[in-house]
Design a protein around this motif. Structure first.
Motif, PDB file in Angstrom:
ATOM      1  N   ASP A   1      27.752  53.171   8.846  1.00 50.17           N
ATOM      2  CA  ASP A   1      26.635  53.729   8.079  1.00 50.17           C
ATOM      3  C   ASP A   1      25.376  52.871   8.098  1.00 50.17           C
ATOM      4  O   ASP A   1      24.276  53.393   7.902  1.00 50.17           O
ATOM      5  CB  ASP A   1      27.066  53.931   6.617  1.00 50.17           C
ATOM      6  N   MET A   2      25.511  51.551   8.343  1.00 50.41           N
ATOM      7  CA  MET A   2      24.391  50.659   8.057  1.00 50.41           C
ATOM      8  C   MET A   2      23.948  49.779   9.222  1.00 50.41           C
ATOM      9  O   MET A   2      22.874  49.172   9.146  1.00 50.41           O
ATOM     10  CB  MET A   2      24.757  49.751   6.869  1.00 50.41           C
TER      11      MET A   2
ATOM     12  N   LYS B   1      20.207  49.887   4.213  1.00 51.25           N
ATOM     13  CA  LYS B   1      20.435  51.083   3.402  1.00 51.25           C
ATOM     14  C   LYS B   1      19.129  51.865   3.330  1.00 51.25           C
ATOM     15  O   LYS B   1      18.065  51.374   3.725  1.00 51.25           O
ATOM     16  CB  LYS B   1      20.908  50.683   2.002  1.00 51.25           C
ATOM     17  N   THR B   2      19.213  53.060   2.805  1.00 54.36           N
ATOM     18  CA  THR B   2      18.024  53.902   2.707  1.00 54.36           C
ATOM     19  C   THR B   2      16.929  53.219   1.909  1.00 54.36           C
ATOM     20  O   THR B   2      15.754  53.225   2.311  1.00 54.36           O
ATOM     21  CB  THR B   2      18.384  55.253   2.051  1.00 54.36           C
TER      22      THR B   2
ATOM     23  N   ASP C   1      23.362  42.573   4.101  1.00 57.13           N
ATOM     24  CA  ASP C   1      22.547  43.488   3.289  1.00 57.13           C
ATOM     25  C   ASP C   1      21.992  42.813   2.046  1.00 57.13           C
ATOM     26  O   ASP C   1      20.873  43.095   1.622  1.00 57.13           O
ATOM     27  CB  ASP C   1      23.339  44.751   2.931  1.00 57.13           C
TER      28      ASP C   1
ATOM     29  N   LYS D   1      31.055  50.497   6.446  1.00 59.04           N
ATOM     30  CA  LYS D   1      29.720  49.914   6.270  1.00 59.04           C
ATOM     31  C   LYS D   1      29.024  49.729   7.619  1.00 59.04           C
ATOM     32  O   LYS D   1      27.808  49.922   7.729  1.00 59.04           O
ATOM     33  CB  LYS D   1      29.859  48.570   5.545  1.00 59.04           C
TER      34      LYS D   1
END
Length: 648
Positions: free
Chosen positions: A510-511, A471-472, A438, A507
């Motif tokens: 979610d990602m 992420k968003t 990320d 993580k």
């Protein structure tokens, strides 16, 4: 395990083979050019009308349209639609044709692998495969643990104690791991170490000397950021008389110090180079058989319905090998590529030329490739927060650090990386930038924004490769900048379980590979194999994107669970529909590979590149968990049949 080194300008993954980097200068280029006999002609194409089946032309990306017939002539599509309409189009052009009945089978555009590696994969084909994935089934081997590895090595020891055992694709991340008992406790992944005084009566799990001690043994990881050595190999590497080993010796006070500090694990190019250069050249680099391995690689692609391979990193030597192969062997698919760039020297990059249909008949350059970080399962993808399992550096590696800061973990965009992207964008070429972690993705988007200076990335179709952990706000930036992601979807299927349980924990849930969210922002995505990290197989990629099943979960007996009903789903909200996933391996993959003006769909005038399948992958009656098993009956390139399934 993980990156124990301190350098950052040398991280490896499937995008860069350190064995090839170490030895490519030894390839005799004159030997290749001397064997070129002349350009082989394209095989004659057929004049046919396909009918009596299910045909999806995917014109303009329309995933719903089905037609009754498809006409081809001269290697191109003439028309698609009703049978009467196609017959009239062929008649109007004076084309004498034959009717080709599909007998209920499904015809779709040829499948595309938008990120893989040809020469760098084939050059190590002679090494023993120690990987967890069965290339034939594209599923995890039932048992993958220390006992399996020990047996596999013992059964494949070379003759003669002077010969090295060379293994590839070993993957500690898919061996049994110890789950953390409380938050913050490091997990222990199965690792290998060098110990000259092992106890033959002990368990010896991970001890390579317990398998073989009378000859050198070297294995390179699937992520290609680590080599594992037994003591005999450590001795050979440390005492070898070459500049790389001399440099290695300068970092240690003695051989004993080298053994103690490395424990037979050498990481990144600085560590791997001395090891590779210590292997007898004839063993390390099997150039003699490279064309044989390439032929098998291309035949495998055709068997899996692929008509276009896009090589994600081609240097001068591998380019010559690919060209020589194309001049001396039948060409059963098309090859596009990204020119390799180290981020410093751009002088070898040719002036930008848009891809034309004529140039793409065999081999074309579509972009330039940069690598910002490493592999998530190899624990070198560069992260914002530390990995949840034991590794050093604890956040992974970033390749572009400012002078004097090579041994640090940057938290802000390094000037060196921004300078690199400014130069790369200035070449005019579309870019493919490898970014897994990320933080690496964050840095890449920041650098893209400045380098593009207000222009949309859509103009050149700039990409981020793997783009694993999102992420968003990074998704929003991708949308704003017009940067498209290409997902290594095998991360979910093969490594998703260990990511969720040991490497990233929540993580990952979610990602990891947010395919649906990317489409929701209007981004065009593709799905790739990064072969040899995962096998060639767009239908398998489609299945993994649709189901997001965690194939890496083990049962009580220690084997991988093969019953899809018992495999958990990672982040169900990110599952793609069948239409979305098929588009990502055809129409949108062609767009990312700068090939959408001639392939990726069956529009009039496009190449007659298509595949005939035994079942319809869009049919909900076909279980989503068996899409990879759909039989490829025939593969056609340029109106010529290049593969027929013997069980058709």
């Amino acid at each position: 395990m993980g990156s124990q080194g301190t350098g950052h300008n040398c991280t490896h993954c499937g995008c860069e083979n350190p064995v090839w980097n170490a030895l490519k200068h030894t390839v005799d280029l004159k030997a290749f050019t001397g064997t070129v006999a002349g350009l082989l002609p394209e095989p004659g194409s057929e004049s046919l009308i396909f009918t009596d089946g299910i045909i999806y032309p995917l014109k303009d990306g329309n995933m719903k349209e089905r037609v009754d017939a498809l006409g081809i002539h001269g290697g191109d599509v003439v028309a698609s639609g009703t049978l009467a309409y196609v017959q009239q189009c062929m008649k109007d052009r004076g084309i004498h044709y034959k009717t080709y009945p599909l007998n209920g089978k499904t015809l779709i555009p040829g499948l595309i692998e938008p990120h893989m590696h040809i020469v760098q994969s084939c050059i190590m084909e002679g090494w023993v495969d120690l990987g967890p994935i069965d290339n034939a089934t594209q599923r995890l081997k039932p048992r993958y643990d220390w006992s399996w590895l020990k047996k596999r090595i013992s059964e494949n020891l070379p003759d003669g104690k002077s010969s090295w055992f060379l293994g590839r694709m070993v993957d500690p991340a898919l061996m049994p791991f110890v789950k953390a008992r409380k938050k913050g406790e490091l997990n222990t992944l199965t690792s290998f170490y060098c110990d000259r005084h092992f106890d033959k009566n002990a368990d010896n799990t991970g001890n390579l000397d317990s398998i073989v001690s009378d000859r050198p043994l070297l294995m390179i990881s699937a992520s290609m950021h680590t080599v594992y050595l037994n003591t005999a190999a450590c001795d050979a590497v440390y005492h070898h008389q070459n500049k790389a080993s001399e440099k290695l010796r300068s970092h240690y006070t003695s051989y004993e110090d080298f053994l103690e500090k490395t424990q037979g694990r050498l990481q990144e190019e600085a560590g791997i180079m001395p090891a590779i250069l210590s292997i007898p050249l004839a063993q390390a680099l099997d150039v003699v058989n490279i064309f044989k391995y390439m032929k098998h690689y291309f035949e495998t692609a055709s068997k899996r319905g692929i008509t276009l391979l896009y090589d994600a990193m081609v240097d001068k030597t591998s380019k010559l090998i690919l060209e020589a192969y194309g001049l001396t062997h039948s060409r059963n698919l098309r090859v596009g590529y990204a020119a390799a760039c180290d981020g410093v020297d751009f002088s070898h990059i040719a002036p930008y030329k848009p891809v034309t249909k004529e140039a793409a008949r065999l081999f074309y350059q579509g972009s330039v490739k940069l690598i910002s970080d490493g592999s998530n399962q190899g624990l070198t993808g560069y992260q914002e927060h530390r990995y949840c399992c034991e590794t050093t550096p604890e956040k992974g590696n970033f390749n572009f650090c400012d002078p004097g800061a090579e041994n640090t973990t940057p938290t802000t965009l390094p000037d060196a990386y921004q300078t690199t992207l400014n130069k790369a964008v200035a070449t005019g070429w579309p870019l493919m930038i490898h970014a897994n972690g990320d933080r690496a993705i964050e840095f890449t988007l920041q650098a893209y924004k400045t380098a593009l200076n207000g222009q949309s990335g859509l103009e050149k179709r700039h990409r981020i490769e793997h783009c694993s952990l999102l992420k968003t706000d990074t998704l929003d930036q991708l949308q704003t900048l017009g940067i498209s992601p290409s997902f290594l979807i095998g991360h979910v299927g093969y490594w998703g379980y260990v990511f969720e349980q040991a490497i990233f924990e929540s993580k990952a849930t979610d990602m990891l590979d947010l395919c649906k969210d990317a489409l929701g922002r209007g981004l065009r995505i593709s799905l790739h194999s990064d072969c040899t990290v995962t096998p060639l197989g767009p239908l398998r990629s489609m299945e993994q994107a649709v189901t997001r099943k965690l194939e890496g979960k083990r049962g009580e007996d220690g084997t991988f669970i093969d019953d899809p009903a018992q495999q958990p789903v990672l982040n169900k909200a990110q599952c793609l529909s069948r239409e979305e996933a098929l588009k990502a391996i055809t129409y949108d993959a062609a767009w990312q590979c700068h090939a959408d003006k001639f392939t990726g769909s069956l529009q009039d005038g496009y190449f007659a590149d298509f595949v005939i399948l035994g079942q319809n992958p869009l049919d909900e009656n076909v279980p989503a968990t068996s899409i990879r098993d759909i039989k490829v009956c025939e593969t056609w390139k340029g109106g010529h049949k290049v593969y027929t399934n013997p069980e058709r």
